[in-house]
Enzyme design. Structure first.
Site, PDB file in Angstrom:
ATOM      1  N   GLU A  37       0.755  -1.168  -0.108  1.00 47.49           N
ATOM      2  CA  GLU A  37       0.189  -0.084  -0.045  1.00 47.49           C
ATOM      3  C   GLU A  37       0.731   1.388   0.091  1.00 47.49           C
ATOM      4  O   GLU A  37       0.504   2.141  -0.615  1.00 47.49           O
ATOM      5  CB  GLU A  37      -0.768  -0.050   1.246  1.00 47.49           C
ATOM      6  CG  GLU A  37      -1.904  -1.164   1.308  1.00 47.49           C
ATOM      7  CD  GLU A  37      -1.385  -2.458   1.877  1.00 47.49           C
ATOM      8  OE1 GLU A  37      -1.999  -3.122   2.323  1.00 47.49           O
ATOM      9  OE2 GLU A  37      -0.150  -2.457   2.058  1.00 47.49           O
TER      10      GLU A  37
ATOM     11  N   CYS B 210      -2.306  -2.836   7.079  1.00 43.17           N
ATOM     12  CA  CYS B 210      -1.620  -2.810   8.551  1.00 43.17           C
ATOM     13  C   CYS B 210      -1.829  -1.405   9.052  1.00 43.17           C
ATOM     14  O   CYS B 210      -2.316  -0.581   8.232  1.00 43.17           O
ATOM     15  CB  CYS B 210      -0.314  -3.121   8.576  1.00 43.17           C
ATOM     16  SG  CYS B 210       0.779  -1.879   7.982  1.00 43.17           S
TER      17      CYS B 210
END
Length: 153
Positions: free
Chosen positions: A64, A92
């Site tokens: 990401e 996360c």
């Protein structure tokens, strides 16, 4: 308010998640964790990333984050309002915070952390919890191409 949905996914959703899955496969082939992400705005991919935190040698080279860096560069700034993140796995906490800092309004996830119990550790704080503190409305959907993402593992 974030939400989890299990409704029909669009053809575009499947197309972009397939690209995220390809990023995950590239990461795995390079010896990294099989995580991939794609960021789409106005019908075009503006960022793609794969996990490189092993091969790259830093703890922040998550799929990401790598997709966000490319998207911000192509976008000419860090406001990605109107963009959608397609992530093979639930981001996360570090990645979720970065996604929300960029004001991405839609997050579409293949697997949640609970889908990979035994492979990755559970967390008490999840992407859905952080979304509530983002300061803007975020739509989070989970389960997009779940079986195809599981197959990568």
């Amino acid at each position: 308010m974030p939400k989890t949905m299990n409704e029909k996914w669009t053809e575009d959703d499947r197309k972009y998640m397939a690209l995220a899955i390809e990023q995950a496969r590239l990461a795995m082939a390079a010896g990294d964790h099989p995580f991939g992400a794609v960021i789409v705005k106005d019908g075009r991919v503006i960022g793609a990333g794969k996990s490189q935190d092993i091969a790259g040698g830093t703890v922040i080279e998550h799929a990401e984050i790598n997709a966000l860096i490319e998207a911000c560069q192509k976008n000419g700034g860090n406001d990605l309002s109107g963009a959608t993140l397609y992530a093979t796995n639930e981001p996360c906490l570090m990645c979720a915070a970065a996604v929300f800092q960029a004001k991405i309004g839609q997050v579409k996830i293949g697997l949640s952390r609970s889908d990979l119990s035994g492979l990755i550790r559970p967390r008490k704080i999840r992407v859905f919890d952080l979304a509530e503190d983002s300061g803007y409305p975020i739509e989070i959907e989970s389960g997009l191409m779940r079986e195809e993402v599981l197959a990568v593992f």
